[in-house]
Design a protein around this motif. Structure first.
Motif, PDB file in Angstrom:
ATOM      1  N   VAL A 373       0.843  -1.204   0.000  1.00 40.21           N
ATOM      2  CA  VAL A 373       0.000   0.000   0.000  1.00 40.21           C
ATOM      3  C   VAL A 373       0.874   1.247   0.000  1.00 40.21           C
ATOM      4  CG1 VAL A 373      -1.635   1.337   1.360  1.00 40.21           C
ATOM      5  CG2 VAL A 373      -1.979  -1.120   1.071  1.00 40.21           C
ATOM      6  N   GLU A 374       1.916   1.256   0.835  1.00 41.66           N
ATOM      7  CA  GLU A 374       2.817   2.409   0.857  1.00 41.66           C
ATOM      8  C   GLU A 374       3.504   2.600  -0.493  1.00 41.66           C
ATOM      9  OE1 GLU A 374       5.577   2.093   4.046  1.00 41.66           O
ATOM     10  OE2 GLU A 374       4.048   1.796   5.588  1.00 41.66           O
ATOM     11  N   ARG A 375       3.916   1.518  -1.118  1.00 37.58           N
ATOM     12  CA  ARG A 375       4.568   1.616  -2.427  1.00 37.58           C
ATOM     13  C   ARG A 375       3.622   2.184  -3.472  1.00 37.58           C
ATOM     14  NH1 ARG A 375       5.569  -0.614  -7.233  1.00 37.58           N
ATOM     15  NH2 ARG A 375       3.810  -2.052  -7.039  1.00 37.58           N
ATOM     16  N   GLN A 376       2.365   1.744  -3.448  1.00 38.74           N
ATOM     17  CA  GLN A 376       1.396   2.234  -4.418  1.00 38.74           C
ATOM     18  C   GLN A 376       1.067   3.711  -4.186  1.00 38.74           C
ATOM     19  OE1 GLN A 376       0.400   0.944  -7.140  1.00 38.74           O
ATOM     20  NE2 GLN A 376       1.328  -1.055  -6.851  1.00 38.74           N
ATOM     21  N   ARG A 377       1.045   4.143  -2.927  1.00 41.35           N
ATOM     22  CA  ARG A 377       0.831   5.568  -2.658  1.00 41.35           C
ATOM     23  C   ARG A 377       1.969   6.398  -3.259  1.00 41.35           C
ATOM     24  NH1 ARG A 377      -1.389   4.228   2.783  1.00 41.35           N
ATOM     25  NH2 ARG A 377      -3.624   4.724   2.699  1.00 41.35           N
ATOM     26  N   ALA A 378       3.191   5.924  -3.089  1.00 43.37           N
ATOM     27  CA  ALA A 378       4.331   6.625  -3.684  1.00 43.37           C
ATOM     28  C   ALA A 378       4.246   6.606  -5.209  1.00 43.37           C
ATOM     29  CB  ALA A 378       5.641   5.989  -3.213  1.00 43.37           C
ATOM     30  N   GLU A 379       3.755   5.506  -5.768  1.00 42.19           N
ATOM     31  CA  GLU A 379       3.620   5.399  -7.219  1.00 42.19           C
ATOM     32  C   GLU A 379       2.589   6.393  -7.749  1.00 42.19           C
ATOM     33  OE1 GLU A 379       4.185   3.826 -11.145  1.00 42.19           O
ATOM     34  OE2 GLU A 379       5.367   3.936  -9.304  1.00 42.19           O
ATOM     35  N   VAL A 380       1.494   6.580  -7.013  1.00 42.25           N
ATOM     36  CA  VAL A 380       0.496   7.584  -7.421  1.00 42.25           C
ATOM     37  C   VAL A 380       1.125   8.965  -7.466  1.00 42.25           C
ATOM     38  CG1 VAL A 380      -1.630   8.749  -6.725  1.00 42.25           C
ATOM     39  CG2 VAL A 380      -1.489   6.262  -6.617  1.00 42.25           C
ATOM     40  N   ASP A 381       1.912   9.305  -6.450  1.00 46.61           N
ATOM     41  CA  ASP A 381       2.584  10.610  -6.441  1.00 46.61           C
ATOM     42  C   ASP A 381       3.575  10.724  -7.596  1.00 46.61           C
ATOM     43  OD1 ASP A 381       1.154  11.246  -4.173  1.00 46.61           O
ATOM     44  OD2 ASP A 381       2.765  10.665  -2.789  1.00 46.61           O
ATOM     45  N   ARG A 382       4.334   9.651  -7.854  1.00 42.13           N
ATOM     46  CA  ARG A 382       5.324   9.691  -8.940  1.00 42.13           C
ATOM     47  C   ARG A 382       4.658   9.890 -10.289  1.00 42.13           C
ATOM     48  NH1 ARG A 382       7.252   7.191 -13.018  1.00 42.13           N
ATOM     49  NH2 ARG A 382       5.658   5.573 -12.857  1.00 42.13           N
ATOM     50  N   VAL A 383       3.584   9.141 -10.528  1.00 42.89           N
ATOM     51  CA  VAL A 383       2.894   9.253 -11.810  1.00 42.89           C
ATOM     52  C   VAL A 383       2.293  10.646 -11.972  1.00 42.89           C
ATOM     53  CG1 VAL A 383       0.958   8.380 -13.175  1.00 42.89           C
ATOM     54  CG2 VAL A 383       2.446   6.790 -11.983  1.00 42.89           C
ATOM     55  N   GLY A 384       1.717  11.197 -10.886  1.00 45.00           N
ATOM     56  CA  GLY A 384       1.162  12.541 -10.957  1.00 45.00           C
ATOM     57  C   GLY A 384       2.219  13.573 -11.314  1.00 45.00           C
ATOM     58  N   GLN A 385       3.387  13.460 -10.696  1.00 44.16           N
ATOM     59  CA  GLN A 385       4.478  14.383 -11.013  1.00 44.16           C
ATOM     60  C   GLN A 385       4.950  14.206 -12.453  1.00 44.16           C
ATOM     61  OE1 GLN A 385       7.435  13.556  -8.043  1.00 44.16           O
ATOM     62  NE2 GLN A 385       6.386  14.715  -6.433  1.00 44.16           N
ATOM     63  N   GLN A 386       5.006  12.949 -12.917  1.00 46.22           N
ATOM     64  CA  GLN A 386       5.510  12.688 -14.264  1.00 46.22           C
ATOM     65  C   GLN A 386       4.564  13.228 -15.333  1.00 46.22           C
ATOM     66  OE1 GLN A 386       8.582  11.226 -15.095  1.00 46.22           O
ATOM     67  NE2 GLN A 386       7.947  12.107 -17.054  1.00 46.22           N
ATOM     68  N   VAL A 387       3.260  12.985 -15.176  1.00 52.43           N
ATOM     69  CA  VAL A 387       2.328  13.464 -16.202  1.00 52.43           C
ATOM     70  C   VAL A 387       2.285  14.993 -16.200  1.00 52.43           C
ATOM     71  CG1 VAL A 387       0.939  11.369 -16.181  1.00 52.43           C
ATOM     72  CG2 VAL A 387       0.328  13.249 -14.645  1.00 52.43           C
ATOM     73  N   ALA A 388       2.424  15.623 -15.027  1.00 53.90           N
ATOM     74  CA  ALA A 388       2.457  17.082 -14.979  1.00 53.90           C
ATOM     75  C   ALA A 388       3.686  17.618 -15.715  1.00 53.90           C
ATOM     76  CB  ALA A 388       2.456  17.565 -13.525  1.00 53.90           C
ATOM     77  N   LEU A 389       4.835  16.975 -15.496  1.00 55.92           N
ATOM     78  CA  LEU A 389       6.054  17.392 -16.198  1.00 55.92           C
ATOM     79  C   LEU A 389       5.933  17.159 -17.702  1.00 55.92           C
ATOM     80  CD1 LEU A 389       8.972  18.398 -16.159  1.00 55.92           C
ATOM     81  CD2 LEU A 389       9.701  16.033 -15.693  1.00 55.92           C
ATOM     82  N   ASP A 390       5.334  16.027 -18.084  1.00 56.43           N
ATOM     83  CA  ASP A 390       5.152  15.739 -19.515  1.00 56.43           C
ATOM     84  C   ASP A 390       4.275  16.797 -20.182  1.00 56.43           C
ATOM     85  OD1 ASP A 390       6.698  13.491 -19.282  1.00 56.43           O
ATOM     86  OD2 ASP A 390       5.019  12.103 -19.111  1.00 56.43           O
ATOM     87  N   VAL A 391       3.203  17.195 -19.501  1.00 55.69           N
ATOM     88  CA  VAL A 391       2.320  18.223 -20.061  1.00 55.69           C
ATOM     89  C   VAL A 391       3.070  19.552 -20.172  1.00 55.69           C
ATOM     90  CG1 VAL A 391       0.283  19.632 -19.572  1.00 55.69           C
ATOM     91  CG2 VAL A 391       0.162  17.157 -19.381  1.00 55.69           C
ATOM     92  N   TRP A 392       3.837  19.870 -19.144  1.00 55.66           N
ATOM     93  CA  TRP A 392       4.581  21.133 -19.170  1.00 55.66           C
ATOM     94  C   TRP A 392       5.555  21.171 -20.348  1.00 55.66           C
ATOM     95  CZ3 TRP A 392       4.896  25.939 -17.393  1.00 55.66           C
ATOM     96  CH2 TRP A 392       6.113  26.614 -17.467  1.00 55.66           C
ATOM     97  N   THR A 393       6.367  20.123 -20.499  1.00 57.94           N
ATOM     98  CA  THR A 393       7.354  20.110 -21.580  1.00 57.94           C
ATOM     99  C   THR A 393       6.675  20.064 -22.952  1.00 57.94           C
ATOM    100  OG1 THR A 393       7.531  17.701 -21.351  1.00 57.94           O
ATOM    101  CG2 THR A 393       9.130  19.037 -20.156  1.00 57.94           C
ATOM    102  N   SER A 394       5.581  19.295 -23.082  1.00 62.49           N
ATOM    103  CA  SER A 394       4.880  19.214 -24.361  1.00 62.49           C
ATOM    104  C   SER A 394       4.215  20.547 -24.703  1.00 62.49           C
ATOM    105  CB  SER A 394       3.831  18.096 -24.318  1.00 62.49           C
ATOM    106  OG  SER A 394       4.432  16.844 -24.127  1.00 62.49           O
ATOM    107  N   TYR A 395       3.696  21.224 -23.687  1.00 63.94           N
ATOM    108  CA  TYR A 395       3.056  22.526 -23.905  1.00 63.94           C
ATOM    109  C   TYR A 395       4.084  23.539 -24.407  1.00 63.94           C
ATOM    110  CZ  TYR A 395       0.186  26.654 -22.808  1.00 63.94           C
ATOM    111  OH  TYR A 395      -0.524  27.824 -22.875  1.00 63.94           O
ATOM    112  N   GLN A 396       5.233  23.553 -23.753  1.00 68.92           N
ATOM    113  CA  GLN A 396       6.277  24.481 -24.189  1.00 68.92           C
ATOM    114  C   GLN A 396       6.802  24.110 -25.576  1.00 68.92           C
ATOM    115  OE1 GLN A 396       6.676  27.165 -22.509  1.00 68.92           O
ATOM    116  NE2 GLN A 396       5.390  26.432 -20.806  1.00 68.92           N
ATOM    117  N   ALA A 397       6.896  22.804 -25.859  1.00 64.00           N
ATOM    118  CA  ALA A 397       7.344  22.376 -27.178  1.00 64.00           C
ATOM    119  C   ALA A 397       6.360  22.822 -28.253  1.00 64.00           C
ATOM    120  CB  ALA A 397       7.513  20.857 -27.211  1.00 64.00           C
ATOM    121  N   LEU A 398       5.060  22.757 -27.966  1.00 60.19           N
ATOM    122  CA  LEU A 398       4.062  23.188 -28.944  1.00 60.19           C
ATOM    123  C   LEU A 398       4.124  24.694 -29.159  1.00 60.19           C
ATOM    124  CD1 LEU A 398       1.710  22.681 -30.805  1.00 60.19           C
ATOM    125  CD2 LEU A 398       0.177  22.701 -28.834  1.00 60.19           C
TER     126      LEU A 398
END
Length: 483
Positions: A373-398
């Motif tokens: 459960v603790e690992r999955q909670r950390a995974e949720v945070d990691r994925v949230g940070q990653q998709v936010a960064l992906d959107v940021w970089t893709s937005y700037q690239a566009l």
């Protein structure tokens, strides 16, 4: 009932219980969320996965459909959804009773020789048949089945969200390869034009040298420029074939298949209007992206698994029953002949199972589940940070691609006008060869940059749409609010 009748009944029971997959037997309704094909919701009915040979230039829509249907990653994600749907059905089945039957027909030969007492010896042979039915139905278990069902439901939701994320990623990947192939074709056409222009400049320089109006160095410099253009043309041809081979492999063919794509045009001109703020986009993607939904579902599954592990260590109450019968011969005692007989046995009642001591195994299983459960909670945070960064970089690239596309159009117009002026001046005898070759090089660079910036802009649109999880078949690739 004889042996043939019993065998026939057993065969019918096996046919009913083990119906082939083609019958789509789903009595517990666990398969309702499974898509008809590996294309998922992007190809709803799966009917588009039946393709023929490639005919004519390959469109982006056809390339995406072929990739979604044939790529190993999308098929693997689809298979995982089907497996989790089956696991969900198995979890629902735990609420139903289980009924098992057995039938046996044997030839029994029993010999007993009593030393020095032949009267007590026996030798019997008989055909013995037995049938039995056993019933078991868990009535109460302190939440173990409920937690298992919750776990299976969450894993099924996670598999579906993972499939959606996989489809978005594959959509983005094949689109990137498609625009790369278009860019390579555009670069090849530009290289051919530049080679032709360089040949014309070389001929013009040679004509002036022959007329005595220019030194021999003009002709040599123009010839050198032409050889460079030939070199670039050869490289562009190789790059185009490599890009087309990559695209062919992406859509399920061998890379040596002859694939053609339409030329990239300026019809879909870049637009600078961005109606959604980047903060809003990041907030949306952290809540609704398939990868985030998959991670959250995995967390829910881990929580349910921990609850299930605890509940499995508690008592359970079951309804049990059994009925059996046989025709085992009977005898009054040793040495007395056997006689034909029949017998049966039946019971029904309540069974309480209480785990008392399991060697501390349950304790460590609970610790393991809580750590997951603790690992999955950390995974949720990691994925949230990653998709936010992906959107940021893709937005700037566009944004950068949109601006660069506009600049490249202006640069190409200026370079073309400069070359036309330098060519006229050289032919009129008032210009020099360096001016002509410099403007020729600038025109070649501007043409190639224009082709590449348009491809980058198209790709940046789809990359941002993919990072937002908004790609759909038939979409232009521009996320709503970014058109």
């Amino acid at each position: 009932m004889n042996a043939k009748q019993a065998a026939a009944r057993a065969g019918l029971l096996a046919m009913f219980c083990y119906a082939p997959p083609a019958l789509a037997f789903d009595p517990l309704f666990s398969q309702q969320g499974v898509s008809a094909g590996p294309g998922g919701n992007l190809i709803p009915d799966g009917q588009s996965c039946a393709f023929g040979a490639l005919r004519g230039p390959l469109t982006l829509g056809e390339a995406v459909e072929r990739a979604l249907c044939h790529n190993p990653k999308t098929r693997e994600a689809w298979a995982d959804v089907k497996a989790q749907a089956a696991a969900l059905g198995a979890a629902r089945a735990a609420y139903l009773p289980t009924l098992s039957g057995s039938w046996q027909d044997v030839r029994d030969n029993s010999v007993s020789n009593v030393t020095d007492h032949p009267a007590l010896s026996s030798n019997t042979a008989a055909s013995v048949r037995s049938e039995s039915l056993s019933l078991s139905w868990v009535l109460f278990d302190f939440g173990s089945r409920a937690a298992a069902l919750k776990n299976a439901s969450a894993l099924f939701a996670a598999a579906r969200a993972t499939q959606d994320a996989t489809l978005q990623a594959e959509f983005s990947a094949v689109s990137k390869d498609y625009y790369a192939a278009q860019a390579a074709r555009g670069a090849l056409e530009a290289a051919r034009d530049i080679e032709r222009v360089a040949g014309d400049s070389m001929a013009a320089a040679q004509a002036r040298v022959d007329q005595g109006a220019a030194p021999i160095t003009d002709a040599l410099q123009a010839e050198t420029q032409h050889e460079q253009a030939v070199f670039n043309l050869t490289k562009a041809e190789g790059d185009a074939q490599a890009a087309l081979g990559t695209l062919a492999s992406e859509i399920g063919f061998d890379p040596d298949l002859a694939v053609s794509v339409p030329a990239a045009g300026d019809g879909d001109a870049p637009d600078k209007a961005f109606n959604e703020s980047i903060a809003q986009l990041i907030d949306d993607v952290k809540r609704a992206h398939p990868s985030v939904l998959a991670a959250q579902a995995q967390l829910e599954a881990a929580l349910a698994k921990a609850e299930q592990t605890r509940a499995e260590g508690l008592p359970s109450v079951s309804l049990v029953g059994k009925y059996s019968r046989n025709n085992q011969p009977a005898s009054l005692g040793l040495g007395i002949p056997t006689y034909p007989a029949t017998g049966h046995d039946a019971y029904i009642g309540i069974q309480v199972t209480i785990p008392i001591f399991e060697g501390w195994g349950r304790h460590y299983q609970i610790l393991q589940a809580e750590a997951e459960v603790e690992r999955q909670r950390a995974e949720v945070d990691r994925v949230g940070q990653q998709v936010a960064l992906d959107v940021w970089t893709s937005y700037q690239a566009l944004r950068s691609a949109t601006q660069n596309a506009a600049h490249s159009a202006t640069m190409l117009q200026i370079a073309r006008r400069s070359f036309d002026a330098a060519e006229r001046r050289y032919q009129a005898g008032v210009g020099n060869i360096l001016e002509l070759l410099n403007t020729q090089t600038a025109l070649a660079t501007a043409r190639q940059r224009r082709v590449q910036t348009l491809a980058d802009w198209h790709d940046a649109k789809l990359q941002l749409a993919s990072r937002l999880g908004r790609l759909e078949m038939g979409d232009t690739g521009v996320p709503p609010g970014l058109k």
